[in-house]
Motif scaffolding. Structure first.
Motif: not given
Length: 265
Positions: A33-42, A131-145
């Protein structure tokens, strides 16, 4: 009306809970699981209300790093790795994270709220993150992210230097953006070398490739309050990944910390 008055609290609560959007959605425990947060209107915030150095401001970057550290240390979530580029933060949850049992509505509200609150205090202006949540299947997917976000950081960095140089030369924002679209990669580097205040290879790595934060362990001498004897105590602290510019090293580093968390369980 009489029927509703006579309804028990538990029945009312069950009924109202059933209307909540995402109330029964949970993060998949079998995924990375990766959580990505982005500044709104920065962009608007930095242009209209804050006097920041362009294209990157050292103090703002410092505040953003402190925000990542706060999320890793104090958000209540077990975060294995944090990555920052500009106003975007990516957080890799540890396998051991059990906060709110991964309830999506809690995760997507608390993490950006913590970030928004801290940065608002630092800047003395209200700011917000989504914020958004990203679900990845493998370690390789995490590295690629994370390699993808690293590449995005580099592209944005190069284009930001060109954009603000063009603005200084009198271009409008739209005209500057359209001009950048006509440039090849080599053209962009040449533009920076010829017209900006620094060469492209002198741009600080923190702006080109972002910042990676992780926990490492160290030994500390502690005092046993019962026996009054000293003992070695293992503690965690946040450290920085210093070779994000080296793609192969960075990929191996990410693989190591992901696999190492399972070894240390």
């Amino acid at each position: 009306i009489k029927r509703r008055i006579k309804m028990r609290f538990s029945d009312l609560e069950k009924k109202m809970k059933s209307f909540e959007v995402y109330n029964n959605l949970y993060l998949n425990k079998d995924k990375y699981i990766i959580l990505r947060i982005d500044g709104r209107g920065f962009s608007s915030l930095t242009k209209k209300f804050l006097s920041l150095e362009k294209p990157f401001d050292a103090l703002m970057t410092h505040y953003m790093i402190e925000t990542v550290e706060h999320l890793m240390n104090n958000s209540g979530f077990d975060i294995l790795y944090g990555y920052l580029q500009s106003d975007e933060i990516s957080l890799l949850l540890s396998d051991t994270n059990k906060t709110f049992d991964g309830k999506l509505s809690k995760v997507l509200s608390i993490i950006p709220s913590e970030a928004s609150g801290l940065l608002s205090v630092q800047l003395k202006r209200p700011v917000a993150f989504d914020c958004r949540a990203i679900e990845l299947n493998t370690i390789d997917d995490v590295v690629d992210y994370f390699l993808w976000r690293r590449e995005d950081a580099y592209r944005n960095c190069i284009q930001s230097y060109i954009y603000w140089q063009l603005i200084d030369e009198g271009y409008s924002g739209k005209k500057a953006q359209n001009y950048i679209k006509t440039l090849s990669y080599e053209d962009k580097l040449n533009f920076i070398d010829e017209k900006c205040k620094c060469k492209h290879y002198d741009i600080p790595e923190i702006y080109k490739y972002g910042v990676g934060l992780f926990f490492d362990t160290y030994n500390k001498i502690g005092l046993n309050p019962i026996t009054q004897t000293t003992t070695n105590v293992e503690r965690k602290r946040i450290n920085f990944c210093h070779q994000i510019d080296n793609q192969e090293f960075y990929a191996n580093f990410l693989i190591h910390i992901i696999r190492n968390q399972r070894h240390n369980k």
